[in-house]
Motif scaffolding. Structure first.
Motif, PDB file in Angstrom:
ATOM      1  N   GLY A   3      -9.455  -2.657  -9.045  1.00 27.52           N
ATOM      2  CA  GLY A   3     -10.308  -3.009  -7.753  1.00 27.52           C
ATOM      3  C   GLY A   3     -10.093  -2.095  -6.763  1.00 27.52           C
ATOM      4  N   ASN A   4      -9.050  -1.251  -6.735  1.00 25.57           N
ATOM      5  CA  ASN A   4      -8.648  -0.334  -5.640  1.00 25.57           C
ATOM      6  C   ASN A   4      -9.627   0.652  -5.479  1.00 25.57           C
ATOM      7  OD1 ASN A   4      -6.778   0.571  -3.791  1.00 25.57           O
ATOM      8  ND2 ASN A   4      -6.942   2.374  -4.892  1.00 25.57           N
ATOM      9  N   GLN A   5      -9.909   0.848  -4.314  1.00 29.63           N
ATOM     10  CA  GLN A   5     -11.300   1.986  -3.757  1.00 29.63           C
ATOM     11  C   GLN A   5     -10.610   3.067  -2.779  1.00 29.63           C
ATOM     12  OE1 GLN A   5     -13.884  -1.300  -2.314  1.00 29.63           O
ATOM     13  NE2 GLN A   5     -15.296  -0.279  -3.812  1.00 29.63           N
ATOM     14  N   PHE A   6      -9.360   3.132  -2.621  1.00 33.99           N
ATOM     15  CA  PHE A   6      -8.613   4.198  -1.727  1.00 33.99           C
ATOM     16  C   PHE A   6      -8.082   5.058  -2.700  1.00 33.99           C
ATOM     17  CE2 PHE A   6      -9.535   0.750   1.149  1.00 33.99           C
ATOM     18  CZ  PHE A   6     -10.176   1.335   2.329  1.00 33.99           C
ATOM     19  N   ASP A   7      -7.810   6.347  -2.231  1.00 29.15           N
ATOM     20  CA  ASP A   7      -7.394   7.211  -2.961  1.00 29.15           C
ATOM     21  C   ASP A   7      -5.759   7.466  -2.133  1.00 29.15           C
ATOM     22  OD1 ASP A   7      -7.439   8.235  -0.506  1.00 29.15           O
ATOM     23  OD2 ASP A   7      -8.067  10.612  -1.225  1.00 29.15           O
ATOM     24  N   GLY A   8      -4.706   8.402  -2.703  1.00 28.87           N
ATOM     25  CA  GLY A   8      -3.292   8.242  -2.414  1.00 28.87           C
ATOM     26  C   GLY A   8      -2.391   7.570  -3.403  1.00 28.87           C
ATOM     27  N   ASN A   9      -1.208   7.637  -3.541  1.00 34.21           N
ATOM     28  CA  ASN A   9      -0.092   7.221  -4.227  1.00 34.21           C
ATOM     29  C   ASN A   9       0.086   5.814  -4.025  1.00 34.21           C
ATOM     30  OD1 ASN A   9       1.966   7.084  -2.133  1.00 34.21           O
ATOM     31  ND2 ASN A   9       2.203   9.157  -2.427  1.00 34.21           N
ATOM     32  N   GLU A  10       1.043   5.128  -4.584  1.00 36.14           N
ATOM     33  CA  GLU A  10       1.227   3.815  -4.594  1.00 36.14           C
ATOM     34  C   GLU A  10       2.175   3.275  -3.419  1.00 36.14           C
ATOM     35  OE1 GLU A  10       2.139   2.695  -8.625  1.00 36.14           O
ATOM     36  OE2 GLU A  10      -0.229   2.437  -8.916  1.00 36.14           O
TER      37      GLU A  10
ATOM     38  N   LEU B 134       9.289  -1.893   7.108  1.00 32.43           N
ATOM     39  CA  LEU B 134       8.395  -1.372   6.025  1.00 32.43           C
ATOM     40  C   LEU B 134       8.422   0.144   6.274  1.00 32.43           C
ATOM     41  CD1 LEU B 134       5.431  -3.665   5.024  1.00 32.43           C
ATOM     42  CD2 LEU B 134       7.333  -3.311   3.818  1.00 32.43           C
ATOM     43  N   ASP B 135       8.430   0.765   5.303  1.00 32.98           N
ATOM     44  CA  ASP B 135       8.329   2.370   5.414  1.00 32.98           C
ATOM     45  C   ASP B 135       7.495   2.807   4.074  1.00 32.98           C
ATOM     46  OD1 ASP B 135       8.247   5.022   5.789  1.00 32.98           O
ATOM     47  OD2 ASP B 135      10.470   5.110   5.917  1.00 32.98           O
ATOM     48  N   TYR B 136       6.268   2.899   3.884  1.00 37.69           N
ATOM     49  CA  TYR B 136       5.661   3.483   2.787  1.00 37.69           C
ATOM     50  C   TYR B 136       5.484   4.913   2.787  1.00 37.69           C
ATOM     51  CZ  TYR B 136       3.655  -1.236   2.216  1.00 37.69           C
ATOM     52  OH  TYR B 136       3.249  -2.739   2.023  1.00 37.69           O
ATOM     53  N   ASP B 137       5.217   5.607   1.733  1.00 37.39           N
ATOM     54  CA  ASP B 137       4.862   7.018   1.738  1.00 37.39           C
ATOM     55  C   ASP B 137       3.685   7.199   2.670  1.00 37.39           C
ATOM     56  OD1 ASP B 137       6.752   7.327  -0.115  1.00 37.39           O
ATOM     57  OD2 ASP B 137       5.499   7.554  -1.919  1.00 37.39           O
ATOM     58  N   ASP B 138       3.652   8.272   3.302  1.00 34.37           N
ATOM     59  CA  ASP B 138       2.826   8.848   4.200  1.00 34.37           C
ATOM     60  C   ASP B 138       1.339   8.728   3.697  1.00 34.37           C
ATOM     61  OD1 ASP B 138       4.548   8.794   6.335  1.00 34.37           O
ATOM     62  OD2 ASP B 138       4.909  10.817   6.516  1.00 34.37           O
ATOM     63  N   ASP B 139       1.339   9.258   2.650  1.00 36.46           N
ATOM     64  CA  ASP B 139      -0.128   9.592   1.881  1.00 36.46           C
ATOM     65  C   ASP B 139      -0.472   8.619   0.864  1.00 36.46           C
ATOM     66  OD1 ASP B 139       1.781  10.471   0.249  1.00 36.46           O
ATOM     67  OD2 ASP B 139       0.897  12.110  -0.373  1.00 36.46           O
ATOM     68  N   TRP B 140       0.185   7.121   1.179  1.00 33.31           N
ATOM     69  CA  TRP B 140       0.059   6.352   0.035  1.00 33.31           C
ATOM     70  C   TRP B 140      -1.595   5.714   0.238  1.00 33.31           C
ATOM     71  CZ3 TRP B 140       0.032   0.638  -0.305  1.00 33.31           C
ATOM     72  CH2 TRP B 140       0.129  -0.059   0.977  1.00 33.31           C
ATOM     73  N   ALA B 141      -2.055   4.870  -0.759  1.00 33.41           N
ATOM     74  CA  ALA B 141      -3.350   4.523  -0.796  1.00 33.41           C
ATOM     75  C   ALA B 141      -3.897   3.696   0.435  1.00 33.41           C
ATOM     76  CB  ALA B 141      -3.937   3.626  -2.154  1.00 33.41           C
ATOM     77  N   GLY B 142      -2.900   3.001   0.819  1.00 29.83           N
ATOM     78  CA  GLY B 142      -2.890   1.855   2.057  1.00 29.83           C
ATOM     79  C   GLY B 142      -2.815   2.362   3.183  1.00 29.83           C
ATOM     80  N   ARG B 143      -2.581   3.660   3.512  1.00 27.74           N
ATOM     81  CA  ARG B 143      -2.006   4.160   4.777  1.00 27.74           C
ATOM     82  C   ARG B 143      -3.229   3.996   6.079  1.00 27.74           C
ATOM     83  NH1 ARG B 143      -4.346   7.743   1.437  1.00 27.74           N
ATOM     84  NH2 ARG B 143      -6.167   9.206   1.907  1.00 27.74           N
ATOM     85  N   TYR B 144      -4.278   3.662   5.797  1.00 27.04           N
ATOM     86  CA  TYR B 144      -5.383   3.202   6.625  1.00 27.04           C
ATOM     87  C   TYR B 144      -4.951   1.847   7.206  1.00 27.04           C
ATOM     88  CZ  TYR B 144      -7.470   7.686   5.140  1.00 27.04           C
ATOM     89  OH  TYR B 144      -7.429   8.763   4.882  1.00 27.04           O
ATOM     90  N   PHE B 145      -4.239   0.862   6.544  1.00 26.97           N
ATOM     91  CA  PHE B 145      -3.801  -0.254   7.009  1.00 26.97           C
ATOM     92  C   PHE B 145      -2.376  -0.251   7.489  1.00 26.97           C
ATOM     93  CE2 PHE B 145      -6.547  -1.079   3.577  1.00 26.97           C
ATOM     94  CZ  PHE B 145      -7.606  -1.890   3.938  1.00 26.97           C
ATOM     95  N   ASN B 146      -1.490   0.580   7.015  1.00 28.01           N
ATOM     96  CA  ASN B 146      -0.213   0.618   7.539  1.00 28.01           C
ATOM     97  C   ASN B 146       0.608   1.579   6.710  1.00 28.01           C
ATOM     98  OD1 ASN B 146       3.052  -0.787   7.392  1.00 28.01           O
ATOM     99  ND2 ASN B 146       2.006  -0.680   9.186  1.00 28.01           N
TER     100      ASN B 146
END
Length: 431
Positions: free
Chosen positions: A91-98, A135-147
């Motif tokens: 169901g995911n609609q964003f590109d990028g890693n996890e 929290l520290d996600y990868d900069d280019d992850w799929a949820g980067r527009y959320f956090n």
């Protein structure tokens, strides 16, 4: 800093820019951490308001320091190791890693001192951090527009006064002064109408504040073998106010939304929740002590926070309701005096979730939590104890489906087998 050429799905009618007041914690009921390096780490919070073995008791029940003789000092350290990884689903609609492991480690320390004024009264002081994580996600992850990155750290300073009003009843109180630090970093999608491929922009927000509350506690001895404790901590209001640092935003729709938001002065208000806990400690025999706690945390006060901006909306919302709800905690544990010098602690605890599954977000992916804890305390000599403890905070699978308000695009997946490992230790000196 992340500068990427991804151009995620982003329709004409949308901009969702999230500035959520978050912590990245998925433990306790919300983001309160029971463990602060003290011996009680090995009990999963069982008996926390009824057991007074060292000055750290002033954190959970200020009345407990009346049971400590002379002058005592407790110094502790700990590290929180996280296993918090996001996995996308169909169901995911964003590109990028996890995103990788969003919570790899976080060190901490605490310091407590108590002094017996006379047979009835005692004073104490504590410096500790039992609120917030990061929290520290990868900069280019799929949820980067959320956090991408977020941290909120609360360090408490607590002078304490306690008095034994009768041989059985003690009361303690201490103002709690909290220094709060907040930081949030989020990517901004510059792709306009899906017709061009532009690098992401960036928004960063950070500030500090100081808030004041109070810790209050009662400790009552029911019999020679049993005592109960009741402790209350008031809420602490923190207000973060700063100008967000917005960089490389070249989308006119986004810039229009930012002007309507008036980002030159953005306030985010947070209330560290009030809590109540009742605990019991019972000496079963000279070797075994049984312990239990039941607690409540007022997380519903924390929920109306953050910012969401819609580029084509008639109004600009300054808050994003995280729909937090109050949580409950229950724990049981035991201490076994194996020898005259060695004491073994063990405990199990459970916390309800501060959010329903449908309301979970990637900026604070918390859920219900089970705690399994154990630890040891060793008396080196008459004036010195050392201790070490380990706590597993098991969060299991946490599903997330978070949708941008205007585009309807969703980030969908699961945090699988999520857990925190808390390792702590320290020493207690008696003079």
């Amino acid at each position: 800093m992340f500068r990427n050429n991804h151009s995620g799905r982003f329709g004409f009618s949308t901009l969702a820019l999230g500035l959520s007041l978050i912590t990245g914690d998925a433990c306790a009921g919300g983001i309160l951490v029971y463990e602060a390096g003290q011996e009680g780490n090995g009990l999963a919070n069982a008996g926390s308001a009824a057991l007074a073995t060292d000055p750290s008791v002033l954190m959970s029940n200020p009345a407990g320091i009346t049971q400590l003789s002379g002058t005592q000092i407790s110094a502790n350290a700990q590290v929180i190791l996280g296993d918090l990884g996001f996995s996308r689903d169909s169901g995911n609609q964003f590109d990028g890693n996890e995103g990788g492991n969003a919570l790899q480690y976080l060190p901490g320390a605490s310091f407590f001192i108590s002094h017996q004024i006379d047979d009835r009264s005692a004073i104490g002081f504590g410096m500790y951090g039992n609120f917030g994580l990061a929290l520290d996600y990868d900069d280019d992850w799929a949820g980067r527009y959320f956090n991408q990155e977020a941290a909120i750290i609360g360090i408490s300073f607590q002078p304490t006064l306690a008095h034994k009003f009768t041989d059985d009843l003690s009361i303690g109180i201490g103002p709690r002064i909290m220094y709060g630090y907040y930081r949030n970093e989020t990517a901004i999608n510059n792709n306009l109408l899906g017709l061009r491929d532009s690098p992401d922009g960036q928004l960063e927000y950070k500030d500090t504040d100081v808030g004041v509350g109070v810790n209050f506690g009662l400790l009552y001895r029911l019999s020679e073998r049993t005592q109960i404790g009741l402790a209350y901590t008031s809420k602490i209001d923190l207000e973060f106010k700063d100008k967000p640092d917005v960089r490389k935003v070249d989308n006119p729709i986004i810039n229009a939304a930012l002007r309507r938001l008036n980002v030159d002065s953005l306030e985010l208000d947070m209330s560290v929740p009030q809590t109540v806990v009742v605990s019991v400690a019972h000496d079963l025999d000279p070797q075994w002590k049984l312990l239990g706690s039941l607690g409540w945390q007022d997380w519903s006060e924390f929920g109306n926070i953050g910012v969401e901006v819609d580029a084509n909306a008639a109004d600009v919302s300054r808050s994003a309701d995280r729909k937090y709800k109050d949580t409950w905690h229950a724990s049981v544990g035991a201490q076994y005096q194996a020898t005259s010098k060695l004491r073994w602690s063990m405990g199990v605890g459970y916390d309800t979730s501060a959010v329903d599954d449908k309301d979970r977000t990637v900026d604070n992916p918390m859920g219900e939590a089970w705690r399994l804890a154990t630890g040891i305390n060793y008396q080196v000599d008459e004036g010195l104890d050392i201790h070490a403890a380990y706590t597993l905070v098991w969060l299991g699978d946490m599903e997330v489906e978070q949708t941008k308000a205007r585009s309807g695009d969703s980030l969908s997946g699961t945090y699988r087998n999520s857990a925190l490992h808390i390792i702590g230790g320290g020493a207690n000196w008696r003079f």
